[in-house]
Design a protein around this motif. Structure first.
Motif, PDB file in Angstrom:
ATOM      1  N   HIS A 351      -9.579  20.422  49.104  1.00  0.00           N
ATOM      2  CA  HIS A 351      -9.018  21.093  50.275  1.00  0.00           C
ATOM      3  C   HIS A 351     -10.093  21.936  50.955  1.00  0.00           C
ATOM      4  CE1 HIS A 351      -4.793  20.007  49.627  1.00  0.00           C
ATOM      5  NE2 HIS A 351      -5.047  20.141  48.346  1.00  0.00           N
ATOM      6  N   PRO A 352     -10.124  21.900  52.276  1.00  0.00           N
ATOM      7  CA  PRO A 352     -11.145  22.683  52.978  1.00  0.00           C
ATOM      8  C   PRO A 352     -10.811  24.165  52.980  1.00  0.00           C
ATOM      9  CG  PRO A 352      -9.663  21.619  54.544  1.00  0.00           C
ATOM     10  CD  PRO A 352      -9.277  21.125  53.179  1.00  0.00           C
ATOM     11  N   PRO A 353     -11.845  24.997  53.135  1.00  0.00           N
ATOM     12  CA  PRO A 353     -13.266  24.646  53.225  1.00  0.00           C
ATOM     13  C   PRO A 353     -13.860  24.500  51.826  1.00  0.00           C
ATOM     14  CG  PRO A 353     -13.016  26.992  53.583  1.00  0.00           C
ATOM     15  CD  PRO A 353     -11.628  26.439  53.414  1.00  0.00           C
ATOM     16  N   SER A 354     -14.747  23.539  51.650  1.00  0.00           N
ATOM     17  CA  SER A 354     -15.328  23.302  50.343  1.00  0.00           C
ATOM     18  C   SER A 354     -16.229  24.461  49.930  1.00  0.00           C
ATOM     19  CB  SER A 354     -16.137  22.005  50.339  1.00  0.00           C
ATOM     20  OG  SER A 354     -17.309  22.166  51.109  1.00  0.00           O
ATOM     21  N   ARG A 355     -16.398  24.597  48.627  1.00  0.00           N
ATOM     22  CA  ARG A 355     -17.255  25.660  48.097  1.00  0.00           C
ATOM     23  C   ARG A 355     -18.685  25.525  48.622  1.00  0.00           C
ATOM     24  NH1 ARG A 355     -16.901  27.871  42.329  1.00  0.00           N
ATOM     25  NH2 ARG A 355     -15.594  26.056  42.002  1.00  0.00           N
TER      26      ARG A 355
END
Length: 374
Positions: A351-355
């Motif tokens: 799920h956004p936003p990615s790390r």
């Protein structure tokens, strides 16, 4: 302090009878496409959970909502993920209605009265995709707007009554600005195509929603102050805080389902059971602390929500590694539940936003710079 007792008590108070209905079905029935979970949620009044009481809803606050989502995730991860997208849209409408003289309140009243489900086409779910980047094109003629394009994956694609989607429209000075469009599912030009090929989280109905020159009335367009530099206005900041906390709670619920099975198995070493329970409880306590804050939601809250989310991902990974091994090969072989939960829980990272995308922005925020969502 019985594991998950508080969350299930909150769910029972908010949506009476829903937990009992879900518990009566095997996990894999709830997780299958067309399963009974979404219908049970709707029948219990779930779509109105976040709608303010003055508009006919339950008026649940953020703390109640995260507890409800954890309880749902422990019964059906697909249901928790799908309904988080609905709640994200409703929370954004509630915030818009509080600072607008527009028609948002009428939509909120309709959601509560008619138990409408809102799909959110905002987040694309693709690695590297900017969370604010619209994937629809707009054709504009005066006050009229027509939208074309598609959203995939889009949870609740087959059960939705309304689609909320982001679109770039010219601002007062001609600069493209983000707007939120609300599109009836039965509007001419709206269709749904198969997209989700995995059995994992299939119950969330995350298929492709296609728009072919769909007209959106002016009263169903909520304009924001977000431009293409990625800065968030207050409406979107509030929406993203709700999204991050509710989605994280949903996946902590899914991990809690595995922990619950571990706690019930007396053959598993007590140290492993205690460590697994401690990991998910600690991550959820952090969510609760932020959800219970009386401070106005702003950039600091969004930064904290992202920190909670990424810390929860780490906690979930530790729980999966220890729990699946401790339950043993026979538990893994004899039922598909363990393998399913092991896979479903890992989807939080998608799920956004990615790390990876948020590493530099978080460092900037923690050193005093404005937070940007790339």
């Amino acid at each position: 302090m019985k594991f998950l007792h508080r969350e299930r008590a909150v769910l029972e108070k908010a949506l009476p009878g829903l937990d009992q209905q879900l518990a009566a079905h095997p996990l894999m029935d709830l997780e299958s496409a067309g399963g009974p979970a979404l219908a049970a949620f709707t029948e219990a009044g779930g779509p109105a959970l976040l709608v303010p009481a003055e508009h006919g809803g339950a008026g649940a606050d953020l703390l109640t909502a995260v507890r409800v989502q954890r309880a749902l995730g422990a019964r059906s991860p697909s249901l928790a993920v799908a309904t988080t997208m609905h709640h994200f849209s409703v929370a954004s409408l509630v915030e818009a209605a509080a600072h607008s003289s527009g028609m948002e309140w009428m939509l909120l009243a309709a959601i509560a009265k008619d138990r409408l489900l809102l799909a959110s086409g905002f987040a694309e779910g693709r690695t590297g995709q900017g969370i604010l980047a619209p994937n629809l094109t707009a054709r504009i003629d005066g006050e009229k707007v027509w939208l074309s394009g598609s959203k995939k994956p889009c949870s609740l694609a087959r059960s939705m009554n309304l689609l909320t989607a982001s679109v770039a429209l010219p601002g007062p000075d001609g600069t493209p600005q983000l707007a939120i469009a609300l599109i009836p599912a039965d509007a001419p030009g709206v269709s749904v195509r198969p997209f989700w090929g995995s059995p994992i989280l299939a119950g969330a109905e995350s298929d492709e929603v296609v728009l072919e020159d769909v007209e959106v009335p002016a009263e169903l367009l909520v304009r924001t102050d977000v431009t293409d530099d990625g800065r968030l206005d207050h409406l979107q900041t509030v929406g993203f805080v709700w999204f991050e906390l509710l989605m994280t709670a949903s996946y902590l619920g899914a991990a809690s389902a595995l922990v619950e099975r571990t706690l019930a198995n007396t053959k598993v070493d007590a140290a492993v059971r205690a460590e697994s329970a401690t990991a998910v409880e600690a991550a959820f306590l952090a969510l609760e602390a932020l959800a219970a804050s009386t401070e106005p939601i702003g950039q600091d809250a969004l930064t904290q929500a992202l920190i909670c989310r990424y810390a929860a991902q780490d906690a979930i990974n530790r729980v999966l590694a220890a729990g699946v091994e401790a339950l043993g090969g026979m538990a893994f072989i004899s039922s598909g539940d363990i393998a399913y939960l092991n896979s479903a829980c890992r989807a939080l990272a998608f799920h956004p936003p990615s790390r990876a995308r948020m590493a530099a922005p978080l460092v900037d925020a923690l050193t005093g710079e404005p937070l940007r969502i790339p």
